[in-house]
Design an enzyme around this catalytic site. Structure first.
Site, PDB file in Angstrom:
ATOM      1  N   GLU A 125      87.882 105.886  34.977  1.00  0.00           N
ATOM      2  CA  GLU A 125      87.743 106.488  33.561  1.00  0.00           C
ATOM      3  C   GLU A 125      86.384 106.780  32.957  1.00  0.00           C
ATOM      4  O   GLU A 125      85.922 107.431  32.307  1.00  0.00           O
ATOM      5  CB  GLU A 125      88.479 105.711  32.405  1.00  0.00           C
ATOM      6  CG  GLU A 125      90.167 105.881  32.832  1.00  0.00           C
ATOM      7  CD  GLU A 125      90.506 105.177  34.001  1.00  0.00           C
ATOM      8  OE1 GLU A 125      89.807 104.189  34.488  1.00  0.00           O
ATOM      9  OE2 GLU A 125      91.690 105.034  34.381  1.00  0.00           O
ATOM     10  N   TYR A 128      84.254 109.101  34.766  1.00  0.00           N
ATOM     11  CA  TYR A 128      84.745 110.378  34.327  1.00  0.00           C
ATOM     12  C   TYR A 128      84.044 110.545  33.050  1.00  0.00           C
ATOM     13  O   TYR A 128      83.707 111.644  32.805  1.00  0.00           O
ATOM     14  CB  TYR A 128      86.455 110.451  34.082  1.00  0.00           C
ATOM     15  CG  TYR A 128      86.788 111.854  33.811  1.00  0.00           C
ATOM     16  CD1 TYR A 128      86.925 112.630  34.434  1.00  0.00           C
ATOM     17  CD2 TYR A 128      87.179 111.919  32.259  1.00  0.00           C
ATOM     18  CE1 TYR A 128      87.506 114.239  34.128  1.00  0.00           C
ATOM     19  CE2 TYR A 128      87.926 113.242  31.858  1.00  0.00           C
ATOM     20  CZ  TYR A 128      87.768 114.356  32.837  1.00  0.00           C
ATOM     21  OH  TYR A 128      88.446 115.509  32.383  1.00  0.00           O
ATOM     22  N   TYR A 129      84.015 109.850  32.120  1.00  0.00           N
ATOM     23  CA  TYR A 129      83.296 109.834  30.906  1.00  0.00           C
ATOM     24  C   TYR A 129      82.016 110.386  30.883  1.00  0.00           C
ATOM     25  O   TYR A 129      81.594 111.297  30.136  1.00  0.00           O
ATOM     26  CB  TYR A 129      83.474 108.551  30.117  1.00  0.00           C
ATOM     27  CG  TYR A 129      82.556 108.313  28.714  1.00  0.00           C
ATOM     28  CD1 TYR A 129      82.820 108.796  27.568  1.00  0.00           C
ATOM     29  CD2 TYR A 129      81.249 107.610  28.889  1.00  0.00           C
ATOM     30  CE1 TYR A 129      82.099 108.729  26.464  1.00  0.00           C
ATOM     31  CE2 TYR A 129      80.496 107.754  28.034  1.00  0.00           C
ATOM     32  CZ  TYR A 129      80.979 108.209  26.403  1.00  0.00           C
ATOM     33  OH  TYR A 129      80.060 107.993  25.440  1.00  0.00           O
ATOM     34  N   PHE A 130      81.259 109.697  31.842  1.00  0.00           N
ATOM     35  CA  PHE A 130      79.907 110.180  32.230  1.00  0.00           C
ATOM     36  C   PHE A 130      79.689 111.507  32.796  1.00  0.00           C
ATOM     37  O   PHE A 130      78.699 112.297  32.336  1.00  0.00           O
ATOM     38  CB  PHE A 130      79.186 109.160  32.995  1.00  0.00           C
ATOM     39  CG  PHE A 130      78.690 107.970  32.257  1.00  0.00           C
ATOM     40  CD1 PHE A 130      77.636 107.994  31.377  1.00  0.00           C
ATOM     41  CD2 PHE A 130      79.228 106.766  32.533  1.00  0.00           C
ATOM     42  CE1 PHE A 130      77.302 106.844  30.835  1.00  0.00           C
ATOM     43  CE2 PHE A 130      78.902 105.573  32.112  1.00  0.00           C
ATOM     44  CZ  PHE A 130      77.869 105.502  31.069  1.00  0.00           C
ATOM     45  N   LYS A 133      80.303 113.964  29.684  1.00  0.00           N
ATOM     46  CA  LYS A 133      79.207 114.145  28.913  1.00  0.00           C
ATOM     47  C   LYS A 133      78.249 114.763  29.507  1.00  0.00           C
ATOM     48  O   LYS A 133      77.347 115.674  28.805  1.00  0.00           O
ATOM     49  CB  LYS A 133      78.852 112.703  28.496  1.00  0.00           C
ATOM     50  CG  LYS A 133      79.495 111.822  28.096  1.00  0.00           C
ATOM     51  CD  LYS A 133      79.772 111.968  26.340  1.00  0.00           C
ATOM     52  CE  LYS A 133      78.890 111.643  25.690  1.00  0.00           C
ATOM     53  NZ  LYS A 133      79.473 112.016  24.156  1.00  0.00           N
TER      54      LYS A 133
END
Length: 218
Positions: A125, A128-130, A133
């Site tokens: 997760e 995935y966030y990076f 972004k």
């Protein structure tokens, strides 16, 4: 100047709103609840009720109309993939389209340092966030807006320091949210900084001086 903050109820957004209103700047924002709306109204901030993840670009544009600048501080903080995609990814793309429709040219995005947490064994997760972004940063840089991307290092809630290190490439350390908000306020007042990605870390240079040092001399 009239500034619209997306993510105004978050930590950085609230700090920025307070700093701008203290300078006599008209601040507006988007909130999800009537409680948030009442709290910000008591602080002299006008808000629109709405859910960023479900609003259409034309609906958001209606709220943005009349603004001189947009600051996008909304973020999922590495939550579920669904929320991350909706806020950190699709939300930025939607805000870019809404800015174009509302004819608001100045757009500041609070992003993240790509090196953050790379020393850790991150769950999927977070990775995935990076990735989301990064794609949002790309979308901003490919827009025709007068954009600035600010990438702060690890965020802390300690009292303001007032000095920073700011430039195209900075080491990943830590920075207090109050100094991030003050940096954004200074960037809003420096129109010569445009179409630039700036990374932000703790440092020894006063914030206003650090911002002015990044004015493109070309």
């Amino acid at each position: 100047m009239k500034v619209f903050i997306l993510g105004i109820s978050g930590a950085i957004g609230t700090l920025l709103a307070d700093k701008l209103t203290a300078r006599g700047i008209e601040v507006r924002g988007l909130v999800r609840t009537a409680v948030q709306q009442a709290d910000l109204a008591a602080r002299g901030v006008e808000t629109t009720l709405g859910e960023l993840s479900t609003m259409s670009a034309p609906e958001l544009a209606e709220a943005l109309t009349g603004s001189d600048a947009i600051v996008y501080t909304a973020g999922s903080n590495g939550g579920t993939r669904e929320v991350t995609k909706a806020i950190d990814g699709d939300g930025v793309v939607k805000a870019l389209e809404a800015a174009r429709l509302a004819k608001v040219n100045r757009f500041l995005l609070v992003s993240v340092l790509p090196e953050s947490w790379r020393e850790r064994d991150n769950p999927e997760e977070v990775e995935y966030y990076f990735a989301v972004k990064k794609q949002a940063d790309i979308a901003v840089t490919r827009s025709d807006l007068d954009w600035v991307i600010l990438r702060p290092s690890l965020l802390l809630d300690d009292p303001a320091v007032g000095t920073i290190s700011l430039g195209p490439a900075e080491a990943h350390g830590e920075i207090v949210r109050a100094d991030v908000a003050e940096t954004l306020a200074e960037l809003l007042h420096e129109p010569r900084i445009r179409r630039q990605i700036l990374e932000l870390n703790t440092g020894t240079t006063p914030i206003r001086e650090a911002v002015r040092a990044n004015v493109n001399k070309d």
